[in-house]
Design an enzyme around this catalytic site. Structure first.
Site, mmCIF file in Angstrom:
data_model
loop_
_atom_site.group_PDB
_atom_site.id
_atom_site.type_symbol
_atom_site.label_atom_id
_atom_site.label_comp_id
_atom_site.label_asym_id
_atom_site.label_seq_id
_atom_site.Cartn_x
_atom_site.Cartn_y
_atom_site.Cartn_z
ATOM 1 N N GLU A 14 -4.818 7.725 -3.028
ATOM 2 C CA GLU A 14 -5.292 6.451 -2.474
ATOM 3 C C GLU A 14 -5.553 5.438 -3.591
ATOM 4 O O GLU A 14 -5.413 4.237 -3.391
ATOM 5 C CB GLU A 14 -6.541 6.700 -1.625
ATOM 6 C CG GLU A 14 -6.889 5.585 -0.663
ATOM 7 C CD GLU A 14 -5.855 5.322 0.430
ATOM 8 O OE1 GLU A 14 -4.936 6.136 0.624
ATOM 9 O OE2 GLU A 14 -5.969 4.267 1.068
ATOM 10 N N HIS A 27 1.709 4.491 -2.816
ATOM 11 C CA HIS A 27 1.751 5.948 -2.617
ATOM 12 C C HIS A 27 3.109 6.502 -3.053
ATOM 13 O O HIS A 27 3.189 7.522 -3.737
ATOM 14 C CB HIS A 27 1.551 6.284 -1.128
ATOM 15 C CG HIS A 27 0.131 6.221 -0.643
ATOM 16 N ND1 HIS A 27 -0.869 6.984 -1.198
ATOM 17 C CD2 HIS A 27 -0.445 5.507 0.366
ATOM 18 C CE1 HIS A 27 -2.015 6.740 -0.537
ATOM 19 N NE2 HIS A 27 -1.777 5.844 0.401
ATOM 20 N N HIS A 86 0.830 -1.202 0.000
ATOM 21 C CA HIS A 86 0.000 0.000 0.000
ATOM 22 C C HIS A 86 0.874 1.265 0.000
ATOM 23 O O HIS A 86 0.730 2.131 -0.867
ATOM 24 C CB HIS A 86 -0.913 -0.025 1.233
ATOM 25 C CG HIS A 86 -1.838 1.142 1.344
ATOM 26 N ND1 HIS A 86 -3.147 1.088 0.947
ATOM 27 C CD2 HIS A 86 -1.646 2.408 1.792
ATOM 28 C CE1 HIS A 86 -3.720 2.268 1.151
ATOM 29 N NE2 HIS A 86 -2.826 3.092 1.667
ATOM 30 N N GLU A 87 1.782 1.327 0.946
ATOM 31 C CA GLU A 87 2.602 2.539 1.063
ATOM 32 C C GLU A 87 3.545 2.675 -0.143
ATOM 33 O O GLU A 87 3.831 3.786 -0.583
ATOM 34 C CB GLU A 87 3.380 2.538 2.386
ATOM 35 C CG GLU A 87 2.496 2.483 3.644
ATOM 36 C CD GLU A 87 1.429 3.578 3.723
ATOM 37 O OE1 GLU A 87 1.625 4.654 3.123
ATOM 38 O OE2 GLU A 87 0.379 3.341 4.366
#
Ligand code: ZN
Length: 502
Positions: free
Chosen positions: A294, A268, A264-265
């Site tokens: 997101e 980003h 997820h990170e």
């Protein structure tokens, strides 16, 4: 004009650097700083934030932007200089509307609130944050009022995170999504729950760490321009386009926690790493909105990282890393475990199907609070009632109820949650567009290769930074406006197969 443009860039670079140094202090505070550093660090961060705000609201910057208006208007809309002046003006105008005394009052209050929440939540004591939260609500309304006229009081607060978005757009969009999601959740949760015991064995930290690092390196996360460290609540932060860092937490008894946080990170961070280097130090060198940001994290975490194709390639490798734990667990069992759908209480731990229901509850409660239809004192009960109605389960206490998320206790009420669901919707819309342009993408993922997908994202989304607003970007990339159809199609196909839904 050239001189004025150079002066504008020099001023913006200083503002950018002050923010970057503040971000670096924040990263250090959340990773390596000893507890004794807390008081001084809060003071130092406040100083940097004040200096940046002073520079951003300097009347000389306003005059410069006025002087540059004819030049901006002489350029095509999508020229870099025009975008730079446009985005800088937007930030300037937003900043000067709010008096600095109010900015100081708000940041003092939220710092204090965060501290109170950090104590009150483990003690399950909503009473301790109640009057503070009433004050937060007053301040949130006051903040919005600096931006009158508005259609809805939440609009200015939403605009801060998702520029151009409004309640009048989001409410019907979320309403339709909820209408589509509720029967899917019901059909799935009427069946026996997936068995995820295989994820809850002992998985030593070092091996988990190395596996996750290998995955995101293959995604395209550049470790020469980033790094991974441990923290309590995973996040991504950036000090320059050459330094986009991510953090994670590792639970040795829950394999999913670290792995999916890291994906997820990294999503980003890859967005930020992919912004054109010549935007460095300007307001263009940021992701364009909370929702688009997101969408990039969710795309890699869920659409790629929880897909069957991805695990066709990676599961044998994961089994090789953890032969005692997973050697005898079939791939299908593992795949079902990482995609387990359940009616649960905690947003951050929610699965793909129910996640948006958690977000919509918060979004609606925020609006009700701001509209004056819900009193802070009645928030705990309103929270329980909505969980019961939407998810069929209600929290036994406020700790896992209206005190579970930090957002309202570390900032204003309004604008904090819609980006998560906009991101889920957009992730599917962007991915569908990428696959239409490059039908080989799913096959590549099955072979553990991501270059085509990463290249497409870089070309169509990452490189532009904030040059285009979210809606301009969506239109340019997909040829149409934001739409929930690809997201619903994605969920139906994936979970229809998993749960044999009609
Ligand atoms: Zn995120």
């Amino acid at each position: 004009m050239e001189d004025k443009l150079q002066e504008l860039k020099a001023r913006l670079l200083e503002i950018n650097d002050l923010h970057s140094v503040e971000a670096l202090l924040g990263w250090d505070q959340s990773t390596y700083m000893p507890p004794g550093g807390g008081a001084a660090r809060a003071r130092q961060s406040a100083l940097l934030s004040r200096l940046a705000h002073e520079r951003l609201t300097d009347p000389a910057l306003g005059r410069l932007l006025d002087d540059l208006r004819p030049y901006e208007e002489s350029l095509p809309y999508d020229a870099d200089d025009a975008a730079l002046i446009r985005v800088a003006r937007r930030e300037f105008e937003r900043a000067i509307k709010v008096p600095s005394a109010f900015v100081a009052q708000l940041s003092g209050h939220t710092a204090h609130m965060y501290q109170r929440w950090a104590e009150a939540r483990p003690a399950n004591d909503f009473g301790r944050v109640r009057d503070g939260l009433e004050k937060t609500l007053d301040l949130s309304r006051q903040l919005a009022d600096y931006f009158q006229p508005y259609e809805h009081i939440a609009d200015p607060l939403i605009d801060w995170a998702d520029y151009g978005m409004k309640v009048s757009v989001i409410r019907p969009l979320f309403g339709e999504l909820r209408h589509q999601l509720v029967p899917i959740v019901k059909a799935i949760t009427d069946q026996p729950p997936a068995d995820d015991a295989c994820l809850r064995q002992y998985f030593p930290e070092k091996a988990q760490w190395d596996f996750a690092v290998d995955v995101i390196r293959r995604f395209g996360y550049d470790f020469d321009r980033g790094r991974l460290d441990k923290t309590h609540h995973p996040f991504m932060t950036k000090f320059s386009l050459g330094d986009c860092r991510i953090t994670t937490r590792v639970d040795e008894h829950n394999l999913g926690e670290n792995l999916f946080s890291v994906m997820h990170e990294a999503g980003h961070a890859m967005y930020e790493q992919g912004i054109r280097m010549d935007y460095e130090g300007t307001p263009l060198a940021n992701g364009t909105s909370a929702g688009v940001h997101e969408s990039q994290s969710r795309l890699w975490e869920n659409i790629v990282g929880r897909s069957p194709g991805f695990w066709e390639y990676f599961y044998p490798q994961l089994q090789a890393v953890f032969p005692d734990q997973l050697g005898a667990v079939p791939q299908d069992t593992f795949y079902r475990a990482i995609n387990k759908v359940e009616r649960s209480l905690i947003r951050t731990a929610a699965d793909e199907v129910t996640y948006n229901l958690h977000v919509m509850i918060r979004f609606d409660l925020e609006l009700a609070l701001l509209e004056g239809k819900l009193a802070v004192a009645d928030l705990p009960e309103a929270w329980r009632a909505r969980y019961q109605a939407d998810l069929g389960i209600a929290p036994p206490d406020d700790k896992d109820g209206c005190m579970q998320d930090v957002h309202w206790y570390a900032g204003v009420i309004g604008g904090a949650f819609q980006g998560y669901t906009l991101g889920n919707i957009l992730a599917a819309q962007f991915f569908a567009t990428a696959c239409a342009a490059h039908p080989e993408i799913p096959e590549e993922i099955r072979q553990g290769r991501f270059a085509v997908l990463h290249g497409w994202l870089r070309e169509n989304i990452y490189q532009h930074g904030s040059k285009f607003t979210a809606s301009e970007l969506i239109e340019r990339v997909t040829g149409g406006p934001l739409s929930i159809a690809p997201y619903i199609a994605y969920l139906r196909e994936k979970y229809g197969a998993l749960y044999n839904l009609a």
